[in-house]
Motif scaffolding. Structure first.
Motif, mmCIF file in Angstrom:
data_model
loop_
_atom_site.group_PDB
_atom_site.id
_atom_site.type_symbol
_atom_site.label_atom_id
_atom_site.label_comp_id
_atom_site.label_asym_id
_atom_site.label_seq_id
_atom_site.Cartn_x
_atom_site.Cartn_y
_atom_site.Cartn_z
ATOM 1 N N ASN A 1 -3.797 17.010 -2.933
ATOM 2 C CA ASN A 1 -5.112 16.383 -2.846
ATOM 3 C C ASN A 1 -5.015 14.866 -2.789
ATOM 4 N N THR A 2 -4.064 14.308 -3.529
ATOM 5 C CA THR A 2 -3.897 12.857 -3.515
ATOM 6 C C THR A 2 -3.575 12.373 -2.110
ATOM 7 N N PHE A 3 -2.637 13.057 -1.466
ATOM 8 C CA PHE A 3 -2.264 12.641 -0.116
ATOM 9 C C PHE A 3 -3.423 12.819 0.864
ATOM 10 N N LEU A 4 -4.104 13.950 0.768
ATOM 11 C CA LEU A 4 -5.223 14.201 1.692
ATOM 12 C C LEU A 4 -6.337 13.179 1.517
ATOM 13 N N SER A 5 -6.635 12.827 0.284
ATOM 14 C CA SER A 5 -7.708 11.870 0.053
ATOM 15 C C SER A 5 -7.308 10.482 0.537
ATOM 16 N N THR B 1 0.832 -1.210 0.000
ATOM 17 C CA THR B 1 0.000 0.000 0.000
ATOM 18 C C THR B 1 0.862 1.253 0.000
ATOM 19 N N LEU B 2 1.893 1.259 0.822
ATOM 20 C CA LEU B 2 2.775 2.434 0.880
ATOM 21 C C LEU B 2 3.451 2.686 -0.465
ATOM 22 N N ILE B 3 3.920 1.618 -1.092
ATOM 23 C CA ILE B 3 4.579 1.776 -2.394
ATOM 24 C C ILE B 3 3.579 2.272 -3.431
ATOM 25 N N LEU B 4 2.341 1.792 -3.341
ATOM 26 C CA LEU B 4 1.325 2.250 -4.292
ATOM 27 C C LEU B 4 1.043 3.745 -4.132
ATOM 28 N N ILE B 5 0.953 4.212 -2.890
ATOM 29 C CA ILE B 5 0.708 5.646 -2.697
ATOM 30 C C ILE B 5 1.889 6.453 -3.242
ATOM 31 N N GLY C 1 -8.719 1.262 2.388
ATOM 32 C CA GLY C 1 -9.344 2.580 2.499
ATOM 33 C C GLY C 1 -8.467 3.676 1.933
ATOM 34 N N ALA C 2 -7.185 3.606 2.244
ATOM 35 C CA ALA C 2 -6.263 4.597 1.691
ATOM 36 C C ALA C 2 -6.229 4.519 0.170
ATOM 37 N N LEU C 3 -6.215 3.296 -0.336
ATOM 38 C CA LEU C 3 -6.181 3.143 -1.794
ATOM 39 C C LEU C 3 -7.480 3.615 -2.423
#
Lengths: 457, 457, 457
Positions: C285-289, C256-260, C316-318
């Motif tokens: 915005n990407t980080f906030l969402s 997940t971290l690598i995907l973000i 959820g983060a994704l």
């Protein structure tokens, strides 16, 4: 006794360094530092190229994580920590030596940046310690990018000799690679030396280091694996090899992906400038060659064995990357695909030849991926370069001169690396020894050399 | 009951936020957004520096993967999921709070970008929610870069208190760090506050946050680990510590490599401009200090124990990174090497002191890597700065004023962090509690707090 | 017999390709390559945007490592190698087909760069093989960025159908996605086609591919998972599902971290220009969402179950990332937070609906993360766009026309993907078959299809 010798060498080195620093520090208080305005177009051009070099260097550094994953996945659990320690510390030692010695040998006389003026066709001798004139932004950016290449050679080597090589000997050898073996050959090709100025074609061309980095690393790995001998139990008395399954193939796949990620920086960064728009072509060719290498290995092996060997596919992708490293800037996309496909076949042939014919034990396949395909990469420039970049023209344009230059480069690389490599392995075997005791090897090196296991429940 | 309290607080916070949004949304439909032409030299300069800031922010975000790998590798299998959840969610909570509160506190009054005009020497108060004037490209780029720094503090903290800290208390504490503790101190140093304007030398200098990020995170970790107490079984009745081996040291090595990769962005990005050519020096110094820290620890420990402890070496590399974070911009390469070597010795001394003398249990070594070396990094500016950048002059140029400013910064950091840290831990202990029940700790937190195990066959 | 068919197809394809190359190579020796001066302001602008596109492409490629980690962590040990092989080879196959066919279909007629002139509102037909006019820096940079998007669709699909899908069928389907399904829809939205030119609002807008990439991938995954059926043992005779715990949740979190990390390139790179300063807003915005999506899921599930399900939080983060992908450029930060929060609720509802109501087995949750939230992302543009970028105005500005355009886009996406997806799955089922034999599934696919296990002691 042996350890004491290392200690003395290290302590001596440390003292010399500190004295050198103390003396240089006077000079350093009036350094050759120039802050560029960058409020004008030329300043901005420098800034954007600086960003490109630095970001590429970071990506190439990240390949260390790729090599660590890839290598460790192929090994037995009991030796993983040893490989990780080798893999981590060889870049520490190698980077340190490249700062002291290697960079000055490689780029002295190249006039690539301030402080690199002294050197001749065979060796450079300026820029040591990044001190004096070499203490400036441009030179240190180039240093950072180049040190990442130097330590890549060590990482390639580490994969082939793991699970039986002595830890201390590995570190000494890494110092030798980054201090002498790699920089001298690199000087010949990239540092203003004789190979880059050959009177055939445009001189020998190795855009991002198929030969200088990968070929050299793979050939050193060949010599090292040959001299240290196969792992205990690898070959049966009748000479047939046994296969040792890797302990975690997830690591192998992830490692390959991280390596390709870094390879974009490795190849496209080697322009040292993004104002050189050809970088887009280079990155595209890198990707095309990687996937072509993977697919060619998949197709070739699937129809023989009916199973899809993913570790082979990963090495196929890497073989494609290695092969395009020299030629990526000079060839069109369709040629990148063909270069990758051929890289896959060379990989398979070389793996068979090394393991079954030469009976050299290479746990991760570094000799075939980097060595054999490094040479193929050099030659591919002479075949597929289409003349649209820097005037480099290969066979497809009807000219054979460039191929001749590339061939001379290959022969020189093989001769230099194998002869000097042999010499140093020989000296190491006579002094520190190359191989861990059989007891350590059979019970696992981790406990003996590092005092713990990698995995604990 | 306690969970209900959290729920109420969260629901309240949510309602307030939504109401605030609804109110602000009217304003947002006429935002202070300006599209810059960038068809001219100044526009291009902005564009390239924007790219630099954003890419650096991405790299620093990726350090979260490094912290996750590093930390989890050091732990016992039964608590890994708990650490991963802490590590993941503290950046979610911390980032959210930094958006609402922290950024405005830290950079209000700094005039670094539009919408950051209000603030004084002690605290800032503009830029909250990135709304109004702060809704523009430049301010949000800076926000993104800075939020990555704020959440790094939380990640450092998480490593030291893991395997026995309460999950909810960790999240509350992370909110406190990113909302108050970190931004206020950060304001003093970077946001136009009194420490950065000290009348000694050039004022206190902490280029990329040896003190602001790492020192603060490490000192909070110190206080947290002290107050939550050691893990069950860590200390024998006679006070001697037991060693708990990490469950997967591959993760530790990979995590370290990913962290160094991100650190390039952390340090070189802190110029906020690649048109500031010094960034090349900063990146080079970061790498040199990292490898020097690793080698110094290796040499020092190898000759005592005859084994190469790779986890110690990894922490040595990170200690070198931490120490150079404040000084990387101001010192020459040779000084970066010396700073890294000293960082290794400080690491070893601090690890011993914390574990054996203070008897504080720090599973990953965060206190020594980030805390002790964060302070050393601050001081190193006052020693080795050679005057070639921003006029910062350390002892080697014959001036002691900068060192005085750095020393005041250290004292302030310690006083602020330990006193406020203690207060909040005390309050938490009296309300939510700091520690999981002994039953959870001994049988593994994962099942109790997260309803599953991390590894399943 | 079936394998023989594949072989014939592949061999035929290979021959055709080579003949095509041979013919084109004549042309290639006089390519449409132009070296830009970049000694002037416009040249520099091109250079910096080129750097931005390439670096973003590299980041998006790295998402493959994220998908590999994420997916494999959710699976049973015995099927991990199969998933890794699918995940690795679908991007090789997909990338290859996108080079031959997909790119020309998608961007032909877009006039985005040289060599992309031919095409109409429904389909493009120029730029194949990056040959002829398309052999130039600008076009190949765009190709590299776009191919990374195409292969992301395949990666999404792979997660949902793993642990029972046939390897060869997966590769054929990946070729179909990257050659036809994805490029045709992509042409409609991004390549100058009819959806992007709808006469409502500013035409349908999907900034970085909530719909084009994620929605499409998720809907294909839906159809694939439905037609291949649930894994053996997933549903009890009474229709209630069993939960299969992932074998290594560390991988899930790291993935997940690598995907973000990669998503920053995915979204901010989609401007194709960093001289478009809005990129800073997009990244923010990407980080906030992402963090809002994670927190909304955490809060919602914690108060129901009292445990913090970290795999749900990761998804959820994704989900937040997916939802903001279409709208990130058009909305203010507070809207990004709300979009992320809603994404979390949609995720939970969709997961429940898919698993319990529709009884479709989706091991990694791809349908809900990418499919459901891809559609939500498209709609969110029509709701929250505030008119500050490109004139796109959503409901909050009082206009509903944009929402209508987005709605038409959603309906088209669903109709196109499900109908064509069904057709091809149907054909595959009748020819090669979709599903591995029960024996393989219950004993583990790795041994049968790949000849080895992923983990060996």
């Amino acid at each position: 006794m042996k350890a004491k010798n290392i200690k003395n060498v290290l302590v001596l080195l440390f003292i010399v360094t500190v004295v050198f620093f103390a003396w240089k520090s006077v000079e350093a208080s009036v350094p050759g530092w120039t802050v560029s305005g960058s409020g004008n177009v030329m300043g901005l051009k420098d800034a954007i190229n600086l960003a490109w070099i630095l970001l590429s260097a970071f990506l190439v550094f990240n390949m260390q994580a790729g090599f660590a994953f890839l290598g460790v996945g192929f090994l037995k659990k009991k030796n993983t920590l040893n490989y990780l320690a080798m893999s981590f510390l060889d870049f520490c030692v190698g980077g340190f030596v490249f700062w002291i010695l290697g960079f000055g040998v490689m780029y002295g006389g190249s006039y690539l940046s301030a402080g690199l003026e002294k050197g001749n066709s065979f060796i450079g001798y300026s820029g040591f310690f990044l001190n004096g004139e070499a203490y400036n932004a441009s030179t240190s950016a180039i240093w950072l990018f180049q040190v990442m290449f130097a330590i890549t050679s060590c990482a390639i080597f580490a994969g082939a000799i793991t699970e039986r090589f002595k830890f201390t000997s590995h570190l000494i050898y890494s110092a030798f690679i980054c201090g002498i073996l790699y920089p001298v050959f690199g000087h010949w090709v990239w540092g203003g030396g004789w190979l880059g100025n050959l009177p055939f074609g445009e001189g020998m061309k190795d855009f991002a280091g198929s030969g200088v980095v990968h070929g050299l690393g793979g050939l050193v790995a060949f010599m090292g694996a040959r001299m240290v001998g196969p792992r205990f139990g690898k070959y049966n008395p009748d000479g047939t090899p046994n296969s040792f399954p890797g302990h975690n193939l997830t690591y192998v796949v992830i490692g390959t992906l991280i390596l390709i990620f870094g390879w974009f920086g490795f190849n496209a960064g080697s322009s040292l400038a993004v104002t050189e728009f050809r970088v887009a072509m280079i990155a595209t060719n890198t990707f095309l060659s990687a996937i072509s290498g993977a697919l060619s290995v998949l197709v070739a092996s699937y129809f023989r064995t009916r199973v899809s060997d993913i570790t082979l596919v990963c090495n196929g992708a890497l073989a494609g990357c290695v092969a395009i490293t020299a030629s990526g800037a000079y060839v069109p996309p369709w040629a990148a695909v063909i270069i990758g496909i051929i890289a896959g076949f060379i990989l398979k042939a070389s793996l068979f030849w090394v393991e079954f014919k030469l009976r050299i034990d290479d746990p991760v396949g570094a000799i075939s991926v980097h060595g054999a395909n490094g040479l193929w990469g050099l030659l591919s420039v002479g075949v597929f370069a289409d003349g649209t970049y820097m005037g480099v023209k290969g066979l497809i344009t009807g000219s054979g001169w460039q191929l001749l230059a590339q061939f001379i480069g290959c022969v020189t690389l093989i001769a230099w690396t194998l002869s000097l490599g042999y010499l140093v392995f020989y000296l190491l075997r006579r002094t520190f020894g190359l191989r861990v005791p059989l007891k350590e090897e059979s019970r696992g090196i981790d406990i003996y050399e590092h005092g713990m296991s990698c995995y604990n429940d």
